[in-house]
Design an enzyme around this catalytic site. Structure first.
Site: not given
Ligand code: ASP
Length: 297
Positions: A194-195, A165
Site C-alpha cells: 500500500v502506497g 496516479t
Molecule cells: N504515489 C503512487 C503510489 O506510490 C504512485 C503515483 O503517484 O503514481 O502508489
C-alpha cells in the site's frame, strides 16, 4: 459566495513524449467534468469525484482502467477522499475489481464510522453498496502488461515506470474544500503493498481552514514525509501556496531522496502545481479559464 476553483493531476513521472498529448487531453477532460459541477453550484466533493472518475475510466492513467500491475501481473487499487469542511475522510486499499475506487472511498467516509478499509471488508462494502465491479481483464491494458515486462528485466523502481496516479482538489461556491486521489500504485509492486495514496495526510488532505492537496510520485517517500499535510503546514505557517508546495517537495527530495508532485488550493482559491519529476500533467479551471501543463516552468 466564493469563486469556485478546481485543479487535477494525472501523475508525476517521466511521461514519455509519445504520451504527452493523451495525458493533456485526459486531464483537460477531467477538469471540465469537475468544473461543470462547481459551476452549477455543486459541492467540491462531487466535483473531485467526477474529475477522478473521468481519469479512472481513461486507460492513459494509472487508476481504475489502465492501472499498473503488481509483480504477479494483477491490479490492486488505492484511493482517498477528504472533506475539508468536517475533516471526514474515506479510503480504500488493495481493491481488485471495483470500477471507481474513489466512489467506494466516499462511501467509507459517508456511510461507515471508519476511515480506511482493505481486502475482504472493502469487498463486502462494495457488495453492500452495490458499487460497479469490473474484471481484472477489463482493468489491465496492453501498456500496463508491456511495462511490467520491462520492469521485470531489472526490477528497478523509478521515474521510467508509470506513476500516473490521478487526483483532484476543489473549492466550491460555499467555500468548502475537498481532495481526492486514486491509483493503481507502481509497476512491479509486491502484492499487498500500500502506497501513500490512501493514507490521510500523505496522498491527500483537505481542511477548509487551510487548503487542499493531492499528491503523486514516489509513494514510499511521500509516506515518510506526509507530503500533503506538509504542504498545508508550510501554508499555515505563512508561505504562499506555491512556495509551500515547492518547499514540501524539496524537503522530500533532500530528506528521503524522493520525487513527486502536488496540486493544491488555498482557502482564497489560489492554486499551485509543483513537481520534482521530469514531468507532471495537470489542469485547472479558475474564473472559467482552463489552463494545463506537463513540463516544468
Ligand atoms: N504515489 C503512487 C503510489 O506510490 C504512485 C503515483 O503517484 O503514481 O502508489
Amino acid at each position: 459566495m466564493v469563486k469556485p476553483v478546481i485543479v487535477v493531476h494525472g501523475g508525476a513521472w517521466g511521461i514519455p513524449d509519445d504520451q504527452v498529448e493523451d495525458n493533456i487531453s485526459g486531464v483537460e477532460a477531467a477538469v471540465k467534468q469537475g468544473w461543470s459541477i462547481l459551476q452549477d453550484g455543486g459541492s467540491a466533493l462531487d466535483a473531485v469525484v467526477a474529475a477522478v472518475n473521468s481519469m479512472e475510466d481513461n486507460p492513459v492513467f494509472d487508476a481504475g482502467i489502465g492501472s499498473v500491475l503488481t509483480e504477479d501481473g494483477t491490479v490492486e487499487m488505492d484511493a482517498l477522499i477528504m472533506d475539508g469542511s468536517s475533516l471526514e475522510a474515506g479510503a480504500v486499499a488493495g481493491l481488485r475489481d471495483v470500477r471507481y475506487p474513489i466512489r467506494l472511498a466516499r462511501l467509507v467516509m459517508e456511510q461507515t464510522p471508519h476511515v480506511l478499509m482493505i481486502g475482504e471488508g472493502a469487498n463486502r462494502l462494495a457488495t453492500e453498496f452495490n458499487v460497479e465491479r469490473i474484471t481484472q481483464d477489463q482493468l489491465v491494458t496492453d501498456t500496463a502488461r508491456k511495462e511490467l515486462e520491462e520492469w521485470l528485466k531489472d526490477k528497478r523502481f523509478g521515474e521510467t515506470f508509470g506513476h500516473d496516479t490521478v487526483g483532484a482538489v476543489a473549492l466550491d461556491s460555499q467555500g468548502n474544500l475537498a481532495a481526492a486521489t486514486s491509483t493503481g500504485g507502481v509497476t512491479g509492486k509486491k502484492v499487498g503493498r500500500v502506497g501513500d495514496v490512501p493514507i490521510v495526510g500523505s496522498g491527500g488532505y483537505a481542511d477548509n481552514k487551510v487548503g487542499a492537496v493531492s499528491s503523486t510520485g514516489d509513494g514510499e517517500a511521500i509516506l515518510k514525509v506526509n507530503l500533503a499535510k506538509r504542504v498545508l503546514s508550510y501554508l499555515d505557517a505563512g508561505l504562499d501556496i506555491q512556495e509551500a508546495a515547492e518547499k514540501a517537495l524539496d524537503y522530500m527530495h533532500v530528506r528521503v531522496k524522493g520525487n513527486g508532485g502536488v496540486i493544491a488550493i488555498d482557502t482564497q482559491g489560489n492554486i499551485a502545481h509543483a513537481f520534482t519529476t521530469k514531468r507532471m500533467v495537470w489542469a485547472s479551471i479558475k474564473e472559467d479559464k482552463l489552463e494545463s501543463g506537463i513540463n516544468p516552468t
